[in-house]
Design a protein around this motif. Sequence first.
Motif, PDB file in Angstrom:
ATOM      1  N   TYR A   1      -7.509   0.848  -4.608  1.00 19.33           N
ATOM      2  CA  TYR A   1      -6.763   1.854  -5.371  1.00 19.33           C
ATOM      3  C   TYR A   1      -7.092   1.849  -6.860  1.00 19.33           C
ATOM      4  O   TYR A   1      -6.435   2.529  -7.642  1.00 19.33           O
ATOM      5  CB  TYR A   1      -5.261   1.653  -5.157  1.00 19.33           C
ATOM      6  CG  TYR A   1      -4.858   1.932  -3.729  1.00 19.33           C
ATOM      7  CD1 TYR A   1      -4.681   3.232  -3.284  1.00 19.33           C
ATOM      8  CD2 TYR A   1      -4.699   0.900  -2.813  1.00 19.33           C
ATOM      9  CE1 TYR A   1      -4.335   3.499  -1.966  1.00 19.33           C
ATOM     10  CE2 TYR A   1      -4.348   1.152  -1.495  1.00 19.33           C
ATOM     11  CZ  TYR A   1      -4.177   2.453  -1.080  1.00 19.33           C
ATOM     12  OH  TYR A   1      -3.839   2.709   0.227  1.00 19.33           O
TER      13      TYR A   1
ATOM     14  N   GLN B   1      -5.152  11.476  -7.428  1.00 18.13           N
ATOM     15  CA  GLN B   1      -4.408  11.605  -6.177  1.00 18.13           C
ATOM     16  C   GLN B   1      -4.749  12.965  -5.586  1.00 18.13           C
ATOM     17  O   GLN B   1      -4.601  13.998  -6.241  1.00 18.13           O
ATOM     18  CB  GLN B   1      -2.905  11.470  -6.425  1.00 18.13           C
ATOM     19  CG  GLN B   1      -2.062  11.328  -5.160  1.00 18.13           C
ATOM     20  CD  GLN B   1      -1.713  12.662  -4.531  1.00 18.13           C
ATOM     21  OE1 GLN B   1      -1.558  13.653  -5.229  1.00 18.13           O
ATOM     22  NE2 GLN B   1      -1.600  12.690  -3.216  1.00 18.13           N
TER      23      GLN B   1
ATOM     24  N   ASP C   1     -12.598   7.235   1.396  1.00 15.47           N
ATOM     25  CA  ASP C   1     -11.314   6.549   1.273  1.00 15.47           C
ATOM     26  C   ASP C   1     -11.397   5.161   1.883  1.00 15.47           C
ATOM     27  O   ASP C   1     -11.859   4.981   3.007  1.00 15.47           O
ATOM     28  CB  ASP C   1     -10.216   7.364   1.963  1.00 15.47           C
ATOM     29  CG  ASP C   1      -8.853   6.726   1.766  1.00 15.47           C
ATOM     30  OD1 ASP C   1      -8.285   6.240   2.755  1.00 15.47           O
ATOM     31  OD2 ASP C   1      -8.363   6.698   0.629  1.00 15.47           O
TER      32      ASP C   1
ATOM     33  N   SER D   1      -8.749   3.005   2.277  1.00 11.93           N
ATOM     34  CA  SER D   1      -7.497   2.491   2.815  1.00 11.93           C
ATOM     35  C   SER D   1      -7.564   2.343   4.328  1.00 11.93           C
ATOM     36  O   SER D   1      -8.232   3.101   5.029  1.00 11.93           O
ATOM     37  CB  SER D   1      -6.343   3.435   2.463  1.00 11.93           C
ATOM     38  OG  SER D   1      -6.527   4.686   3.087  1.00 11.93           O
TER      39      SER D   1
ATOM     40  N   ARG E   1       0.833   4.320  -2.868  1.00 10.76           N
ATOM     41  CA  ARG E   1       0.679   5.739  -2.537  1.00 10.76           C
ATOM     42  C   ARG E   1       1.878   6.557  -3.021  1.00 10.76           C
ATOM     43  O   ARG E   1       1.730   7.690  -3.474  1.00 10.76           O
ATOM     44  CB  ARG E   1       0.499   5.901  -1.029  1.00 10.76           C
ATOM     45  CG  ARG E   1      -0.857   5.425  -0.526  1.00 10.76           C
ATOM     46  CD  ARG E   1      -1.055   5.763   0.944  1.00 10.76           C
ATOM     47  NE  ARG E   1      -2.373   5.340   1.394  1.00 10.76           N
ATOM     48  CZ  ARG E   1      -3.476   6.041   1.238  1.00 10.76           C
ATOM     49  NH1 ARG E   1      -3.422   7.224   0.634  1.00 10.76           N
ATOM     50  NH2 ARG E   1      -4.631   5.599   1.676  1.00 10.76           N
TER      51      ARG E   1
ATOM     52  N   SER F   1       1.422   7.107  -6.678  1.00  7.58           N
ATOM     53  CA  SER F   1       0.349   8.051  -6.968  1.00  7.58           C
ATOM     54  C   SER F   1       0.791   9.484  -6.724  1.00  7.58           C
ATOM     55  O   SER F   1       0.445  10.396  -7.485  1.00  7.58           O
ATOM     56  CB  SER F   1      -0.891   7.727  -6.131  1.00  7.58           C
ATOM     57  OG  SER F   1      -0.674   7.979  -4.760  1.00  7.58           O
TER      58      SER F   1
ATOM     59  N   VAL G   1      -5.832   8.288  -2.678  1.00  8.14           N
ATOM     60  CA  VAL G   1      -6.006   7.843  -4.054  1.00  8.14           C
ATOM     61  C   VAL G   1      -7.477   7.489  -4.226  1.00  8.14           C
ATOM     62  O   VAL G   1      -7.952   6.482  -3.693  1.00  8.14           O
ATOM     63  CB  VAL G   1      -5.120   6.625  -4.379  1.00  8.14           C
ATOM     64  CG1 VAL G   1      -5.317   6.208  -5.829  1.00  8.14           C
ATOM     65  CG2 VAL G   1      -3.662   6.948  -4.120  1.00  8.14           C
TER      66      VAL G   1
ATOM     67  N   THR H   1     -10.498   6.535  -6.732  1.00  2.00           N
ATOM     68  CA  THR H   1     -10.767   6.043  -8.084  1.00  2.00           C
ATOM     69  C   THR H   1     -11.967   6.772  -8.674  1.00  2.00           C
ATOM     70  O   THR H   1     -12.853   7.246  -7.961  1.00  2.00           O
ATOM     71  CB  THR H   1     -11.041   4.535  -8.071  1.00  2.00           C
ATOM     72  OG1 THR H   1     -12.286   4.285  -7.399  1.00  2.00           O
ATOM     73  CG2 THR H   1      -9.921   3.780  -7.357  1.00  2.00           C
TER      74      THR H   1
ATOM     75  N   GLU I   1       0.826  -1.205   0.000  1.00  5.06           N
ATOM     76  CA  GLU I   1       0.000   0.000   0.000  1.00  5.06           C
ATOM     77  C   GLU I   1       0.866   1.262   0.000  1.00  5.06           C
ATOM     78  O   GLU I   1       0.561   2.250  -0.673  1.00  5.06           O
ATOM     79  CB  GLU I   1      -0.925  -0.016   1.211  1.00  5.06           C
ATOM     80  CG  GLU I   1      -1.847   1.193   1.294  1.00  5.06           C
ATOM     81  CD  GLU I   1      -2.599   1.258   2.603  1.00  5.06           C
ATOM     82  OE1 GLU I   1      -3.777   1.645   2.579  1.00  5.06           O
ATOM     83  OE2 GLU I   1      -1.999   0.953   3.656  1.00  5.06           O
TER      84      GLU I   1
END
Length: 526
Positions: A360, A496, A456, A458, A318, A321, A506, A508, A314
Amino acid sequence: MATLAAIRPSDSRLGARLKVGGTGGRIARKTVTAGAGRRTTSTRRGPVSIRAHASSSSPSITSAPDGSREADVLNALRNVIDPDFGEDIVNCGFVKDLRVSDAGDVTFTLELTTPACPVKEEFDRLSKQYVTALEWAKSCNVNMTAQPVTNDMPDAVEGLKGVRHIIAVSSCKGGVGKSTTSVNLAYTLRMMGAKVGIFDADVFGPSLPTMTSPEQAVLQMDKETGSITPTEYEGVGIVSFGFAGQGSAIMRGPMVSGLINQMLTTTAWGDLDYLIIDMPPGTGDVQLTICQVLPITAAVVVTTPQKLAFIDVEKGVRMFSKLRVPCVAVVENMSYFDGDDGKRYKPFGEGSGQRICDDYGVPNLFQMPIVPDLSACGDTGRPLVLVDPAGDVSTIYGAVAAKVVQEVAKLQAGPKGSLALDTEGVAGVDGALRVQLADEGGMPFYVRGCDVRRSDKSATADGESKKADFLMDGVTPVPDDIAPVEAHVVGNYAVQISWPDGFSQVATFAQIQALSRLPAGAKVGA
């Protein structure tokens, strides 16, 4: 010529030959707005309408006078569709040098984006099928070529001026099979017809000397120019510190970055379609040096099924990105093995690769089986795709290579969307964002910045703090009027976003597309 062993890690020339890198060495990337296609200009030569690509050696032929045989050929070729662009090969600008003889013999050139195009044989077959179906056509001859090399390489990096695309293969975690992926990907691309090179960027544990078997196992350096000549194995140029005659190195970070910088910028690669960079583990100075010095086209991320691998990988996604390098595929090694009882076993769990793709927006996932021959071939210096090119594992590597080629071609056509702060206040809400997506016809819509931030995905697994719900202090909720500091498109699939608290997201396009939308003229606080 001198061997590279003449250069010592303590040599004062390391990193001094070319003052590239650091924060000022990043190559500026061109920004293309949503829905933008190929940049072309119309011109005319005789009765046939042509369209010239800026990078092409000859103009594309897109139309001809009604009723002419040339028009018949172009209409026939419009039945051949490029699966990546969703356009016929005429509108894509691939058709060039069209000639029709009085006897009915047709000759033309298809100039593709790369000689490794995975559907070039299909283009050839279909083109001949449709053209020879014309009543007057006697024969059809198709010449296949690729567009000339163009890149954003600085003038100082002369040795890389002939490199069309640079693909970084990264994991940020050691021992997951990154070098195996790099080498087998490179040789698969070579077998697809591309000119390929591999750069082993791991100074502390170089892999290429073990995984390949070149006859000339020591790099050569020109004493006058200082340029390094890659050694070669099975048609692929290879450069590694392991071929410097010194083995692995013991040195501090700045020295490593300087060495990598020198080897990258002084190697005379010649004309290459793809340069594969086998990245070292981590996200430190070496990785940043490579990403800042070179205009990397795309990245392939390598992982294993464990959650621990995901956490490290991960970080790499990042990093890419932030540096505007799109990740186009995830390769999940050691995913499974098929037992003698016919069952499929997953000894290391599952989910890491799929989660990277989901969180991502990486468009392609490839799961590699646990196969003894894969590591055995690497240990003997001959990659598996060369030993068993028709095997099951080689077939998967073929699919990886094909997707890399296709995704790179899509990147050349420009991003599919854009995102920017609603500075004109059309949505009437503080922190609103203006979004445009090609698959929605380029029509803008508006979403709240706070909704984007809270979406997000993540670090939302059990036991992890939810970054989407809190700012950096872990306590303060995301305010409704939060607005991004900066946002830029990453490839074709994501944006980003840098937020005021330092968080880098990030997001999408699919994720943003699913958010609640603001009507134009909405009131503040709505």
